[in-house]
Design an enzyme around this catalytic site. Structure first.
Site, PDB file in Angstrom:
ATOM      1  N   PRO A 111      52.279  49.125  54.386  1.00  0.00           N
ATOM      2  CA  PRO A 111      53.301  49.879  53.662  1.00  0.00           C
ATOM      3  C   PRO A 111      53.812  51.056  54.503  1.00  0.00           C
ATOM      4  CG  PRO A 111      51.143  50.145  52.623  1.00  0.00           C
ATOM      5  CD  PRO A 111      50.976  49.148  53.713  1.00  0.00           C
ATOM      6  N   GLY A 113      55.500  54.720  55.098  1.00  0.00           N
ATOM      7  CA  GLY A 113      55.560  56.017  54.408  1.00  0.00           C
ATOM      8  C   GLY A 113      54.425  56.194  53.423  1.00  0.00           C
ATOM      9  N   ALA A 114      53.230  55.717  53.787  1.00  0.00           N
ATOM     10  CA  ALA A 114      52.119  55.771  52.833  1.00  0.00           C
ATOM     11  C   ALA A 114      50.874  56.399  53.434  1.00  0.00           C
ATOM     12  CB  ALA A 114      51.801  54.362  52.333  1.00  0.00           C
ATOM     13  N   LEU A 116      49.823  55.936  56.643  1.00  0.00           N
ATOM     14  CA  LEU A 116      49.218  55.152  57.731  1.00  0.00           C
ATOM     15  C   LEU A 116      49.932  55.388  59.062  1.00  0.00           C
ATOM     16  CD1 LEU A 116      48.565  51.797  55.818  1.00  0.00           C
ATOM     17  CD2 LEU A 116      46.930  53.612  56.324  1.00  0.00           C
ATOM     18  N   GLY A 117      50.689  56.458  59.140  1.00  0.00           N
ATOM     19  CA  GLY A 117      51.320  56.813  60.409  1.00  0.00           C
ATOM     20  C   GLY A 117      52.457  55.886  60.813  1.00  0.00           C
ATOM     21  N   SER A 119      55.691  56.271  60.413  1.00  0.00           N
ATOM     22  CA  SER A 119      56.875  56.893  61.029  1.00  0.00           C
ATOM     23  C   SER A 119      56.619  57.071  62.525  1.00  0.00           C
ATOM     24  CB  SER A 119      57.238  58.216  60.356  1.00  0.00           C
ATOM     25  OG  SER A 119      56.095  58.975  60.115  1.00  0.00           O
ATOM     26  N   ALA A 120      55.374  57.401  62.884  1.00  0.00           N
ATOM     27  CA  ALA A 120      55.034  57.507  64.310  1.00  0.00           C
ATOM     28  C   ALA A 120      55.119  56.130  64.963  1.00  0.00           C
ATOM     29  CB  ALA A 120      53.637  58.079  64.472  1.00  0.00           C
ATOM     30  N   ALA A 121      54.656  55.091  64.267  1.00  0.00           N
ATOM     31  CA  ALA A 121      54.714  53.737  64.843  1.00  0.00           C
ATOM     32  C   ALA A 121      56.165  53.313  65.046  1.00  0.00           C
ATOM     33  CB  ALA A 121      53.972  52.743  63.955  1.00  0.00           C
ATOM     34  N   ASP A 162      49.740  61.567  65.253  1.00  0.00           N
ATOM     35  CA  ASP A 162      50.127  60.198  64.902  1.00  0.00           C
ATOM     36  C   ASP A 162      50.786  59.463  66.066  1.00  0.00           C
ATOM     37  OD1 ASP A 162      49.190  60.907  62.454  1.00  0.00           O
ATOM     38  OD2 ASP A 162      51.004  60.386  61.330  1.00  0.00           O
TER      39      ASP A 162
HETATM   40  O1  PMV Z   1      51.168  60.641  56.041  1.00  0.00           O
HETATM   41  P1  PMV Z   1      51.439  60.503  57.494  1.00  0.00           P
HETATM   42  O2  PMV Z   1      51.050  59.147  58.012  1.00  0.00           O
HETATM   43  O3  PMV Z   1      52.841  60.896  57.866  1.00  0.00           O
HETATM   44  O4  PMV Z   1      50.440  61.534  58.262  1.00  0.00           O
HETATM   45  C1  PMV Z   1      50.669  62.914  58.255  1.00  0.00           C
HETATM   46  C2  PMV Z   1      49.535  63.658  58.919  1.00  0.00           C
HETATM   47  C3  PMV Z   1      49.682  65.186  58.852  1.00  0.00           C
HETATM   48  O5  PMV Z   1      48.525  65.752  59.483  1.00  0.00           O
HETATM   49  C4  PMV Z   1      49.711  65.675  57.418  1.00  0.00           C
HETATM   50  C5  PMV Z   1      50.924  65.663  59.574  1.00  0.00           C
HETATM   51  C6  PMV Z   1      50.878  65.583  61.093  1.00  0.00           C
HETATM   52  O6  PMV Z   1      51.966  65.604  61.704  1.00  0.00           O
HETATM   53  O7  PMV Z   1      49.780  65.551  61.686  1.00  0.00           O
END
Ligand code: PMV
Length: 335
Positions: A111, A113-114, A116-117, A119-121, A162
């Site tokens: 999923p 935006g839940a 699991l990072g 947006s970074a992927a 991330d």
């Molecule tokens: O919920 P995610 O997968 O976008 O993770 C955010 C992690 C945070 O520590 C809250 C933000 C960050 O940039 O490290």
């Protein structure tokens, strides 16, 4: 030419939120991946198709005898995901001083935006595929740096955590600094059998980051001491992980969850999954990512089946996660 790459999702074993305030974090890539395919175009347009982002799509409500429909979509979350693609292309083009119109296709095994990072992927996958398409082979550090710039620019605030884990994979101990983050890839002597529980997220990462910022502005000493304690949990957790002591790591995950709850970023549904996993025998369990719904992780060697049931009983969707997977990787390049 069409280049396809994949980048992993992540779970934070310890340290989210505090890592945004310079504390260290312990984070693992998971065996669920996001695929980004980039194909050159003859014009300068950018066209993005999202095939499967595991976002609940369209909800239609209608009343008997009425012609009116109430339509709800998760359009916002799709638009959010697209913002990372666009920014990643813009930042890469600038970095290489070269650009091309592209068709981008995204497919996700988890999923979006839940927590699991993803947006970074998306950022890391897009940068990696797009720069390859333009004939460049960036080293991982550069991809992670451009990925972090993308997250910063779209979200306003982001740690390098991330984008580093999505690029490098494995399990990382990461300490942000004002310059280059200090990143240590940990060599683990033990497996980390985990179950992830998912529930729909009510808020975005950027909103949750803001919530913590507002709390810190109103109660700085309290919040800074919580962040400091999370930092200690990460350091002790790293030692426990390196000596293979999953019991201590699990206990620290429980402590970390309590501190995240104190920061106001957990939710009733996340807490239900966290506590039911512990009752089912998990060594430790906590929310992972920004919170406000989304995902939690339970460290539960030998108890995976029971923990999966416990998560389902309280309304979550469980899946098993093998931790420490590959970072961003090339899948194919077709002429
Ligand atoms: O919920 P995610 O997968 O976008 O993770 C955010 C992690 C945070 O520590 C809250 C933000 C960050 O940039 O490290």
């Amino acid at each position: 030419m069409k280049v396809t790459v994949s980048a992993p999702g992540k779970i934070t074993l310890l340290g989210e939120h505090a890592v945004v305030y310079g504390k260290p974090a312990l984070v693992s890539a998971i065996n669920r991946r996001l695929y980004v395919a980039v194909e050159g175009r003859s014009d300068s347009a950018i066209r993005v198709s999202a095939l499967d982002l595991h976002i609940p799509g369209l909800i239609l409500t209608f009343k008997e005898g009425s012609k009116d429909y109430l339509i709800e979509t998760d359009y916002d979350r799709i638009v959010d995901a697209m913002a990372y693609v666009r920014k990643a292309i813009e930042i890469s083009s600038k970095h290489l001083a070269s650009k091309s119109g592209v068709n981008v296709t995204i497919r996700s095994e988890m999923p979006v935006g839940a927590g699991l990072g993803t947006s970074a992927a998306i950022a890391v996958g897009t940068i990696s595929a797009y720069t390859r398409l333009l004939g460049h082979d960036l080293d991982p550090e550069e991809i992670a740096r451009l990925g972090h710039m993308t997250e910063l620019s779209v979200q306003g605030a982001a740690s390098p955590m991330d984008t580093a884990i999505s690029t490098m994979g494995g399990t990382l101990f990461i300490r942000p600094t004002s310059g280059k983050p200090k990143i240590e890839k940990l060599r683990l002597g033990v497996g980390l059998p985990a179950v992830v529980g998912y529930t729909e997220r009510e808020s975005r990462t950027s909103d949750l980051l803001k919530r913590v910022k507002v709390l810190r502005e109103s109660t700085p000493k309290v919040v800074d001491s919580i962040m400091g304690t999370i930092g200690y949990a990460v350091e002790e957790g790293k030692d426990a992980l390196l000596r293979g002591d999953l019991e201590v790591l699990g206990r620290l995950m429980n402590v970390n969850h309590g501190l995240l709850e104190a920061l106001g970023v957990s939710s009733k549904r996340l807490n239900d999954m966290v506590y039911s996993s512990r009752s089912a025998g998990a060594l430790g369990s906590k929310m992972t990512g920004a919170g406000g719904g989304g995902c939690m992780v339970a460290l539960c060697p030998g108890r995976e089946d029971k923990v999966e049931i416990a998560i389902r009983v309280v309304g979550g969707e469980p899946f098993r996660a093998a931790l420490s997977g590959d970072g961003v990787r090339m899948e194919s390049a077709e002429k």
